[in-house]
Design an enzyme around this catalytic site. Structure first.
Site, PDB file in Angstrom:
ATOM      1  N   SER A  82      13.429  -0.365  -3.064  1.00 48.56           N
ATOM      2  CA  SER A  82      12.200  -1.102  -3.360  1.00 48.56           C
ATOM      3  C   SER A  82      12.405  -2.547  -3.768  1.00 48.56           C
ATOM      4  O   SER A  82      11.429  -3.282  -3.909  1.00 48.56           O
ATOM      5  CB  SER A  82      11.393  -0.372  -4.442  1.00 48.56           C
ATOM      6  OG  SER A  82      10.791   0.772  -3.891  1.00 48.56           O
ATOM      7  N   PHE A 134       4.344  16.474   3.751  1.00 53.37           N
ATOM      8  CA  PHE A 134       5.345  16.236   4.786  1.00 53.37           C
ATOM      9  C   PHE A 134       6.697  15.873   4.181  1.00 53.37           C
ATOM     10  O   PHE A 134       7.756  16.194   4.747  1.00 53.37           O
ATOM     11  CB  PHE A 134       4.858  15.094   5.693  1.00 53.37           C
ATOM     12  CG  PHE A 134       5.822  14.695   6.781  1.00 53.37           C
ATOM     13  CD1 PHE A 134       5.835  15.369   7.993  1.00 53.37           C
ATOM     14  CD2 PHE A 134       6.688  13.620   6.603  1.00 53.37           C
ATOM     15  CE1 PHE A 134       6.722  14.988   8.999  1.00 53.37           C
ATOM     16  CE2 PHE A 134       7.568  13.230   7.610  1.00 53.37           C
ATOM     17  CZ  PHE A 134       7.583  13.922   8.806  1.00 53.37           C
ATOM     18  N   TYR A 155       1.760   2.698  -8.860  1.00 55.57           N
ATOM     19  CA  TYR A 155       2.808   2.312  -7.919  1.00 55.57           C
ATOM     20  C   TYR A 155       2.708   3.134  -6.640  1.00 55.57           C
ATOM     21  O   TYR A 155       2.661   4.360  -6.676  1.00 55.57           O
ATOM     22  CB  TYR A 155       4.174   2.522  -8.562  1.00 55.57           C
ATOM     23  CG  TYR A 155       5.317   1.893  -7.804  1.00 55.57           C
ATOM     24  CD1 TYR A 155       5.691   0.580  -8.049  1.00 55.57           C
ATOM     25  CD2 TYR A 155       6.017   2.619  -6.850  1.00 55.57           C
ATOM     26  CE1 TYR A 155       6.745  -0.001  -7.355  1.00 55.57           C
ATOM     27  CE2 TYR A 155       7.066   2.050  -6.157  1.00 55.57           C
ATOM     28  CZ  TYR A 155       7.431   0.745  -6.411  1.00 55.57           C
ATOM     29  OH  TYR A 155       8.463   0.172  -5.723  1.00 55.57           O
ATOM     30  N   SER A 156       2.680   2.449  -5.496  1.00 61.17           N
ATOM     31  CA  SER A 156       2.509   3.133  -4.219  1.00 61.17           C
ATOM     32  C   SER A 156       3.224   2.378  -3.105  1.00 61.17           C
ATOM     33  O   SER A 156       2.927   1.212  -2.846  1.00 61.17           O
ATOM     34  CB  SER A 156       1.019   3.261  -3.881  1.00 61.17           C
ATOM     35  OG  SER A 156       0.838   3.729  -2.557  1.00 61.17           O
ATOM     36  N   ASN A 157       4.148   3.053  -2.449  1.00 60.76           N
ATOM     37  CA  ASN A 157       4.849   2.447  -1.318  1.00 60.76           C
ATOM     38  C   ASN A 157       3.909   2.132  -0.168  1.00 60.76           C
ATOM     39  O   ASN A 157       4.181   1.241   0.638  1.00 60.76           O
ATOM     40  CB  ASN A 157       5.965   3.377  -0.850  1.00 60.76           C
ATOM     41  CG  ASN A 157       7.082   3.486  -1.872  1.00 60.76           C
ATOM     42  OD1 ASN A 157       7.812   2.535  -2.104  1.00 60.76           O
ATOM     43  ND2 ASN A 157       7.190   4.646  -2.495  1.00 60.76           N
ATOM     44  N   GLY A 169      15.077  -0.124  -7.362  1.00 52.67           N
ATOM     45  CA  GLY A 169      14.846   0.600  -6.116  1.00 52.67           C
ATOM     46  C   GLY A 169      15.667   1.867  -6.058  1.00 52.67           C
ATOM     47  O   GLY A 169      16.711   1.982  -6.703  1.00 52.67           O
TER      48      GLY A 169
END
Length: 370
Positions: A87, A150, A186-188, A324
């Site tokens: 990250s 998934f 927090y969100s990718n 990250g």
């Protein structure tokens, strides 16, 4: 993909001190005692191997390591290894976005829908009400695609090519995340969306923009976008994750899904050059750098800006960085003072270690560096 958070002889580590020849008077004052103390502490955190890069006014840039870069061969960490930085890629992505802002090509208050019409339009989420600023600051309210079922068995998709657009569509099927009072979650997904916006505005993938605007501009020879390549350029820091009570090598991994949120591979030295250039205004005009540093409360740091985390390792000391982590087991940690003079960068070869001890070692080193 975010972390939840004489020397060689004395410590049996490999190290090099890189200093300009004209700096002999300065290096005469170099005291490696804080580095020696930190390296001893890092040996006790339980990681398989850690590549360490330290920057300070008196000692220049120092590279060293503890532990093994490869458990099978017994190769020791030298400090020059390539590793996935996870990250920390978000800071590079945010830098490109802010460069486009400075060029007048986009605005932070532009909505997602303005650039990607109709993509985010469900009963729960509306791209007409989400801005680019909110994406970069994680206040969009969009869930992290990694929460989708998934991804419950990540090993099952280790070799898959996955488009970032698909990760966004996965996220849109999920319920809204819990958010703190400032709206932070927090969100990718936010950064994969930002990468898609960059591609729409420039006509080139975010990978190309980072390569042209940052990597080539700064002359970074050991930083690259892997695409579908699963291996890491030698010398690589191999990575290990716990499986069935033992550490399994998961270095080889297709990280295409991480894209603008976490795909980059780099070294401690290259990452230090990037962060120095960023914080000293060589990559962004003053207005955009100030915007990047405007933070909201964040549970894992002292505040989150636009792709950047603020820390306070000691009273009166402010540092910046971005942690990250990757499914492969690679972990990245860094901290740099606002003037770019002092920095610590860690590339860690496993996600199994005592993070409290590691944080303490980094904080003490940042406090004591001269």
């Amino acid at each position: 993909m975010r972390v939840k958070t004489g020397v060689a002889v004395a410590l049996a580590v490999t190290a090099s001190l890189l200093v300009a020849p004209a700096a002999s008077a300065r290096t005469a004052l170099c005291d490696t005692t804080p580095i020696q103390t930190a390296m001893k502490a890092l040996k006790r955190v339980g990681a398989t191997g850690i590549a360490v890069t330290v920057k300070s006014p008196r000692c220049g840039v120092w590279n060293g390591g503890v532990g093994l870069a490869d458990r099978r061969t017994g190769r020791e960490v030298s400090g020059h290894e390539h590793s996935r930085i996870g990250s920390d890629t978000k800071t590079w992505t945010a830098t490109v976005v802010l460069q486009l802002v400075s060029e007048g090509r986009i605005k932070l208050d532009d909505t997602v829908d303005r650039h990607l019409p109709g993509l985010v339009r469900t009963k729960r989420y509306d791209g007409r009400k989400i801005t680019i600023r909110q994406l970069l600051r994680h206040t969009s309210g969009l869930p992290d695609y990694l929460e989708h079922p998934f991804w419950e068995d990540e090993d099952a998709h280790r070799w898959d090519h996955i488009e970032p657009l698909w990760t966004v569509k996965q996220a849109l099927t999920l319920p809204p995340p819990e958010r703190n009072p400032a709206g932070f979650s927090y969100s990718n997904t936010n950064y994969n969306l930002a990468g898609l916006i960059v591609a729409k505005v420039t006509g080139r993938p975010i990978a190309t923009e980072i390569e042209q605007r940052i990597i080539k501009r700064l002359g970074l020879r050991d930083t690259y976008w892997p695409g579908d390549r699963t291996s890491i350029c030698a010398p690589e820091l191999r990575s290990y994750v716990e499986r069935a009570g033992t550490l399994a090598d998961r270095t080889e991994w297709n990280t295409s899904e991480a894209d603008a949120s976490g795909a980059l591979i780099s070294t401690g030295a290259d990452a230090t050059v990037f962060w120095t250039a960023l914080l000293t205004g060589k990559l962004l005009p003053a207005a955009q750098l100030a915007e990047m540093k405007r933070t909201v409360p964040d549970e894992l740091s002292d505040g989150y800006g636009l792709g950047i985390e603020r820390y306070r390792p000691a009273p009166g000391l402010v540092t910046w960085g971005h942690s990250g982590s990757m499914s492969s087991g690679h972990v990245f940690r860094n901290a740099m003072t606002e003037d770019g003079q002092r920095a610590v960068t860690l590339l860690i070869g496993t996600d199994t270690f005592d993070s409290g001890k590691l944080d303490a070692a980094v904080n003490d080193l940042m406090r004591d560096l001269r």
